[in-house]
Design a protein around this motif. Structure first.
Motif, PDB file in Angstrom:
ATOM      1  N   UNK A  26       0.854  -1.192   0.000  1.00 51.06           N
ATOM      2  CA  UNK A  26       0.000   0.000   0.000  1.00 51.06           C
ATOM      3  C   UNK A  26       0.886   1.237   0.000  1.00 51.06           C
ATOM      4  N   UNK A  27       0.603   2.181  -0.879  1.00 55.02           N
ATOM      5  CA  UNK A  27       1.392   3.391  -0.983  1.00 55.02           C
ATOM      6  C   UNK A  27       0.746   4.545  -0.219  1.00 55.02           C
ATOM      7  N   UNK A  28       1.575   5.419   0.332  1.00 58.26           N
ATOM      8  CA  UNK A  28       1.116   6.593   1.071  1.00 58.26           C
ATOM      9  C   UNK A  28       1.645   7.817   0.326  1.00 58.26           C
ATOM     10  N   UNK A  29       0.792   8.486  -0.443  1.00 53.70           N
ATOM     11  CA  UNK A  29       1.289   9.490  -1.361  1.00 53.70           C
ATOM     12  C   UNK A  29       0.711  10.887  -1.128  1.00 53.70           C
ATOM     13  N   UNK A  30      -0.167  11.079  -0.176  1.00 53.54           N
ATOM     14  CA  UNK A  30      -0.789  12.381   0.031  1.00 53.54           C
ATOM     15  C   UNK A  30       0.225  13.448   0.420  1.00 53.54           C
ATOM     16  N   UNK A  31       1.142  13.109   1.287  1.00 57.63           N
ATOM     17  CA  UNK A  31       2.143  14.020   1.815  1.00 57.63           C
ATOM     18  C   UNK A  31       3.502  13.620   1.246  1.00 57.63           C
ATOM     19  N   UNK A  32       4.216  14.541   0.582  1.00 57.66           N
ATOM     20  CA  UNK A  32       5.498  14.177  -0.025  1.00 57.66           C
ATOM     21  C   UNK A  32       6.493  13.567   0.957  1.00 57.66           C
ATOM     22  N   UNK A  33       6.557  14.109   2.182  1.00 58.21           N
ATOM     23  CA  UNK A  33       7.491  13.554   3.162  1.00 58.21           C
ATOM     24  C   UNK A  33       7.046  12.163   3.594  1.00 58.21           C
ATOM     25  N   UNK A  34       5.739  12.000   3.849  1.00 56.85           N
ATOM     26  CA  UNK A  34       5.234  10.675   4.217  1.00 56.85           C
ATOM     27  C   UNK A  34       5.465   9.677   3.091  1.00 56.85           C
ATOM     28  N   UNK A  35       5.427  10.168   1.854  1.00 56.09           N
ATOM     29  CA  UNK A  35       5.620   9.286   0.709  1.00 56.09           C
ATOM     30  C   UNK A  35       7.051   8.766   0.602  1.00 56.09           C
ATOM     31  N   UNK A  36       8.014   9.418   1.294  1.00 58.26           N
ATOM     32  CA  UNK A  36       9.372   8.875   1.303  1.00 58.26           C
ATOM     33  C   UNK A  36       9.387   7.495   1.952  1.00 58.26           C
ATOM     34  N   UNK A  56       7.333   5.145   1.203  1.00 55.71           N
ATOM     35  CA  UNK A  56       7.152   4.195   0.106  1.00 55.71           C
ATOM     36  C   UNK A  56       8.482   3.882  -0.573  1.00 55.71           C
ATOM     37  N   UNK A  57       9.292   4.926  -0.792  1.00 59.94           N
ATOM     38  CA  UNK A  57      10.599   4.719  -1.414  1.00 59.94           C
ATOM     39  C   UNK A  57      11.480   3.828  -0.551  1.00 59.94           C
ATOM     40  N   UNK A  58      11.513   4.122   0.741  1.00 62.80           N
ATOM     41  CA  UNK A  58      12.384   3.371   1.643  1.00 62.80           C
ATOM     42  C   UNK A  58      12.003   1.903   1.712  1.00 62.80           C
ATOM     43  N   UNK A  59      10.715   1.621   1.879  1.00 60.51           N
ATOM     44  CA  UNK A  59      10.298   0.225   2.029  1.00 60.51           C
ATOM     45  C   UNK A  59      10.457  -0.528   0.712  1.00 60.51           C
ATOM     46  N   UNK A  60      10.274   0.160  -0.424  1.00 62.86           N
ATOM     47  CA  UNK A  60      10.463  -0.488  -1.723  1.00 62.86           C
ATOM     48  C   UNK A  60      11.929  -0.835  -1.950  1.00 62.86           C
ATOM     49  N   UNK A  61      12.832   0.082  -1.575  1.00 62.91           N
ATOM     50  CA  UNK A  61      14.262  -0.183  -1.728  1.00 62.91           C
ATOM     51  C   UNK A  61      14.728  -1.292  -0.790  1.00 62.91           C
ATOM     52  N   UNK A  62      14.197  -1.316   0.419  1.00 54.54           N
ATOM     53  CA  UNK A  62      14.544  -2.393   1.345  1.00 54.54           C
ATOM     54  C   UNK A  62      14.051  -3.738   0.814  1.00 54.54           C
ATOM     55  N   UNK A  63      12.856  -3.736   0.242  1.00 52.10           N
ATOM     56  CA  UNK A  63      12.319  -4.960  -0.350  1.00 52.10           C
ATOM     57  C   UNK A  63      13.214  -5.441  -1.493  1.00 52.10           C
ATOM     58  N   UNK A  64      13.702  -4.509  -2.297  1.00 51.08           N
ATOM     59  CA  UNK A  64      14.608  -4.867  -3.391  1.00 51.08           C
ATOM     60  C   UNK A  64      15.868  -5.532  -2.853  1.00 51.08           C
ATOM     61  N   UNK A  83       7.009   4.738   9.688  1.00 42.74           N
ATOM     62  CA  UNK A  83       6.592   4.283   8.372  1.00 42.74           C
ATOM     63  C   UNK A  83       6.191   2.822   8.379  1.00 42.74           C
ATOM     64  N   UNK A  84       6.626   2.099   7.343  1.00 46.24           N
ATOM     65  CA  UNK A  84       6.317   0.671   7.234  1.00 46.24           C
ATOM     66  C   UNK A  84       7.480  -0.193   7.733  1.00 46.24           C
ATOM     67  N   UNK A  85       8.240   0.329   8.667  1.00 43.76           N
ATOM     68  CA  UNK A  85       9.364  -0.430   9.224  1.00 43.76           C
ATOM     69  C   UNK A  85       8.881  -1.739   9.835  1.00 43.76           C
TER      70      UNK A  85
END
Length: 305
Positions: A1-11, A13-21, A79-81
């Protein structure tokens, strides 16, 4: 699930996606991160290794804190830690683990936990769950505006935090997105309100060279300005930031130093074999623009890295 309303909160999504990679490439194990990534994508090897160093260093310091008798962990802008779930799954969790974030993020995380048995089973059966918060005996997920120190303290009280127990605060690229006055207030609060405490921070530094300028500009374009990087641009100012706000001991290392002092060489060697890349100068440059800070009230908690 992505959190995109707030640009800072949306970071988040980037962090958890990179960790998943990094997990998918085999840098480290995390059996729970897949539940928080709706659209997995592969990132370049240099990013995978960077996120692995970040995760490994933070986990090493968390383990040192728990092994020293640490009782509570408070994760700021969590976040999604997935640290709580991994610690609990390995019977290594502290007495209380509190995650704090903005409501859009806590709402999304609450929904994910509710919908996944593997996650839900790792919080206690007596959990009180609302749309945006989870309050159980050992795990608390609460919505708090970190820019409001009064609301922050009320949130800790609501989460059942004991100010007389040894407590670790974690900020993983969080304080740097806040106004200096607000983030400094949290640092001072954590030092003054707890009898025994430590603070672990991972964030960007060195804004004044060409790489630093590009880093700042790229994040600003996304609506995520690094608000405290000019006031605390280097390791000396990072260390003094904590010493000047009530911490007895503080140490700051850039990630090149972390790779030499904190990360086991066996881990560095094994990670270098997962994916090969030849951008070695760029790799060292990237590491020099991120730091790890450890502040402590002193023994029995760890006093250095």
């Amino acid at each position: 699930m992505q959190v995109q309303n707030d640009p800072v909160a949306a970071t988040n999504d980037d962090a958890v996606t990179c960790k998943m990679s990094a997990v998918e490439r085999g840098y480290y194990e995390d059996n729970f991160i897949k539940y928080f990534v709706k659209f997995p994508r592969r990132v370049p090897p240099i990013m995978n290794r960077g996120y692995f160093y970040r995760v490994a260093a933070i986990q090493i310091m968390i383990r040192k804190f728990i092994e020293s008798g640490g009782q509570q962990i408070i994760s700021l802008g969590a976040g999604f830690d997935t640290t709580y779930f991994n610690l609990t799954n390995n019977n290594k969790a502290p007495e209380l683990y509190v995650e704090i974030d903005v409501q859009t993020v806590t709402t999304a995380k609450t929904k994910i936990i509710n919908e996944n048995t593997q996650l839900f089973n790792l919080i206690s059966s007596n959990a009180n769950i609302s749309e945006s918060e989870i309050l159980s005996s050992k795990y608390k997920l609460i919505s708090v505006d970190l820019n409001n120190i009064q609301q922050f303290e009320r949130g800790l009280n609501r989460a059942g935090v004991d100010f007389n127990k040894s407590t670790l605060f974690i900020s993983e690229c969080v304080l740097i997105y806040m106004d200096c006055e607000s983030s400094d207030a949290i640092i001072a609060f954590a030092a003054s309100r707890f009898i025994s405490s430590a603070f672990l921070t991972y964030e960007q530094i060195n804004p004044n060279d060409s790489f630093g300028q590009i880093m700042i500009e790229n994040l600003a374009k996304r609506g995520c300005p690094l608000k405290s990087i000019t006031r605390y641009p280097d390791l000396i100012s990072q260390r003094n930031r904590y010493l000047n706000r009530g911490w007895r001991i503080a140490e700051a290392l850039d990630m090149n130093q972390v790779s030499n002092k904190v990360l086991p060489q066996s881990l560095i060697s094994s990670s270098s074999r997962v994916e090969m890349f030849d951008e070695f100068e760029e790799w060292l440059l990237i590491l020099s623009h991120y730091c790890l800070v450890w502040a402590s009230s002193g023994s029995p908690l760890p006093t250095n890295f």
